[in-house]
Design a protein around this motif. Structure first.
Motif, PDB file in Angstrom:
ATOM      1  N   GLY A  92       0.964  -1.359  -0.066  1.00 15.75           N
ATOM      2  CA  GLY A  92       0.066   0.187   0.002  1.00 15.75           C
ATOM      3  C   GLY A  92       0.676   1.243   0.205  1.00 15.75           C
ATOM      4  N   ARG A  93       2.102   1.095  -0.159  1.00 16.36           N
ATOM      5  CA  ARG A  93       3.055   2.793  -0.095  1.00 16.36           C
ATOM      6  C   ARG A  93       4.004   2.613  -1.340  1.00 16.36           C
ATOM      7  NH1 ARG A  93       4.827   2.380   5.850  1.00 16.36           N
ATOM      8  NH2 ARG A  93       4.647   5.028   5.827  1.00 16.36           N
ATOM      9  N   TRP A  94       3.617   4.317  -1.897  1.00 18.96           N
ATOM     10  CA  TRP A  94       5.232   3.924  -2.932  1.00 18.96           C
ATOM     11  C   TRP A  94       6.262   3.531  -2.812  1.00 18.96           C
ATOM     12  CZ3 TRP A  94       4.396   8.650  -6.749  1.00 18.96           C
ATOM     13  CH2 TRP A  94       3.327   8.745  -7.688  1.00 18.96           C
ATOM     14  N   GLN A  95       6.656   3.694  -3.392  1.00 21.76           N
ATOM     15  CA  GLN A  95       8.415   3.234  -3.431  1.00 21.76           C
ATOM     16  C   GLN A  95       9.067   5.086  -2.258  1.00 21.76           C
ATOM     17  OE1 GLN A  95       9.914  -0.266  -2.811  1.00 21.76           O
ATOM     18  NE2 GLN A  95      10.834   0.362  -4.440  1.00 21.76           N
ATOM     19  N   PHE A 139      -3.932   4.597  -4.864  1.00 20.46           N
ATOM     20  CA  PHE A 139      -2.764   5.605  -4.971  1.00 20.46           C
ATOM     21  C   PHE A 139      -2.690   5.637  -2.988  1.00 20.46           C
ATOM     22  CE2 PHE A 139      -1.082  10.538  -4.360  1.00 20.46           C
ATOM     23  CZ  PHE A 139      -0.244  10.342  -5.130  1.00 20.46           C
ATOM     24  N   PRO A 140      -1.443   5.860  -2.812  1.00 14.41           N
ATOM     25  CA  PRO A 140      -1.504   6.325  -1.208  1.00 14.41           C
ATOM     26  C   PRO A 140      -2.031   6.819  -0.280  1.00 14.41           C
ATOM     27  CG  PRO A 140       1.045   5.884  -2.044  1.00 14.41           C
ATOM     28  CD  PRO A 140      -0.251   5.906  -2.954  1.00 14.41           C
ATOM     29  N   ASP A 141      -3.192   6.721   0.530  1.00 14.15           N
ATOM     30  CA  ASP A 141      -3.591   7.397   1.100  1.00 14.15           C
ATOM     31  C   ASP A 141      -3.225   9.404   2.172  1.00 14.15           C
ATOM     32  OD1 ASP A 141      -6.091   6.314   0.801  1.00 14.15           O
ATOM     33  OD2 ASP A 141      -6.121   5.718   2.718  1.00 14.15           O
ATOM     34  N   GLY A 142      -1.492   8.420   2.380  1.00 18.81           N
ATOM     35  CA  GLY A 142      -0.701   9.447   3.489  1.00 18.81           C
ATOM     36  C   GLY A 142      -0.101  10.298   2.361  1.00 18.81           C
ATOM     37  N   LEU A 143       0.179  10.538   0.999  1.00 21.61           N
ATOM     38  CA  LEU A 143       0.415  11.216  -0.355  1.00 21.61           C
ATOM     39  C   LEU A 143      -0.864  12.419  -0.840  1.00 21.61           C
ATOM     40  CD1 LEU A 143       3.055   8.921  -2.127  1.00 21.61           C
ATOM     41  CD2 LEU A 143       3.343  10.781  -0.357  1.00 21.61           C
ATOM     42  N   GLN A 144      -2.132  11.740  -0.450  1.00 23.52           N
ATOM     43  CA  GLN A 144      -3.154  12.196  -1.535  1.00 23.52           C
ATOM     44  C   GLN A 144      -3.713  13.662  -1.327  1.00 23.52           C
ATOM     45  OE1 GLN A 144      -5.471  10.323  -3.585  1.00 23.52           O
ATOM     46  NE2 GLN A 144      -5.567  12.869  -4.282  1.00 23.52           N
TER      47      GLN A 144
END
Ligand SMILES: Cc1cc2nc3c(=O)[nH]c(=O)nc-3n(C[C@H](O)[C@H](O)[C@H](O)COP(=O)(O)O)c2cc1C
Length: 173
Positions: A60-63, A104-109
């Motif tokens: 669930g995360r981007w690199q 898309f990762p929630d943390g980056l939204q």
């Protein structure tokens, strides 16, 4: 003068590298000056007219390099058209159905919203079990993700073509 487009990406095992390269090829064929660069090597996006940024997805995360690039350059990215993509799900069918709606990762939204990303795409990925350690094999078995190359080159090409059209349309870009 043809527009300069940065195509930056993060990939662990190469599947996302090839997606980024295909996007760059389509943009170049459309007459744009696209440069395809790993996110950790990419310079200031302010040197470009537009940016495409993508990453492989792990749990669930981007690199990290792609996530860092997005956050570090949010201000410059907010001033130009930006397209984002995640490369992840394996298996047949709609990629968003395979991820239960995740793209898309929630943390980056919040950063994607801040920069006003034109689109966020989710593409099928590729998994080669030979690359994986015991824990990774266990994890993908647990989520039922099949190994194999499920990348949808038609969808990737069509998305890149839509970016090229937007950048070449004086009314949009
Ligand atoms: C341990 C592990 C965890 C993964 N987690 C996800 C995930 O949360 N969501 C997803 O869509 N794909 C997930 N994948 C699939 C990868 O994102 C996919 O294989 C991707 O295409 C790999 O890209 P790369 O070769 O550029 O690293 C995972 C794969 C592995 C091995």
């Amino acid at each position: 003068m043809n527009k300069r487009v940065l195509v930056a990406y993060s990939s662990k095992y190469g599947a996302t590298t090839e997606i980024a390269e295909r996007i760059g090829k389509v943009l170049r064929e459309a007459g744009l000056r696209a440069e395809v660069v790993p996110a950790e090597e990419a310079g200031d996006p302010a040197a470009y007219d537009a940016t495409v940024l993508g990453s492989a997805v792990y749990i669930g995360r981007w690199q990290k390099p792609a996530a860092r690039f997005l956050k570090a350059h949010a201000e410059a990215l907010a001033k130009q058209p930006v397209w984002l993509f995640s490369s992840g799900p394996t298996g047949e069918g709609d990629p968003m159905a395979l991820t239960d709606g995740w793209r898309f990762p929630d943390g980056l939204q919040p950063v994607a919203d801040q920069i006003g990303a034109r689109d966020i795409a989710l593409f099928h990925g590729a998994l080669d079990e030979d690359n994986l350690n015991v824990l990774q094999k266990f994890m993908i078995k647990n989520v039922g993700a099949p190994s194999g190359d499920f990348r949808d080159w038609e969808a990737i090409t069509a998305w890149a073509e839509s970016i090229a059209s937007a950048l070449k349309d004086p009314a949009q870009a």
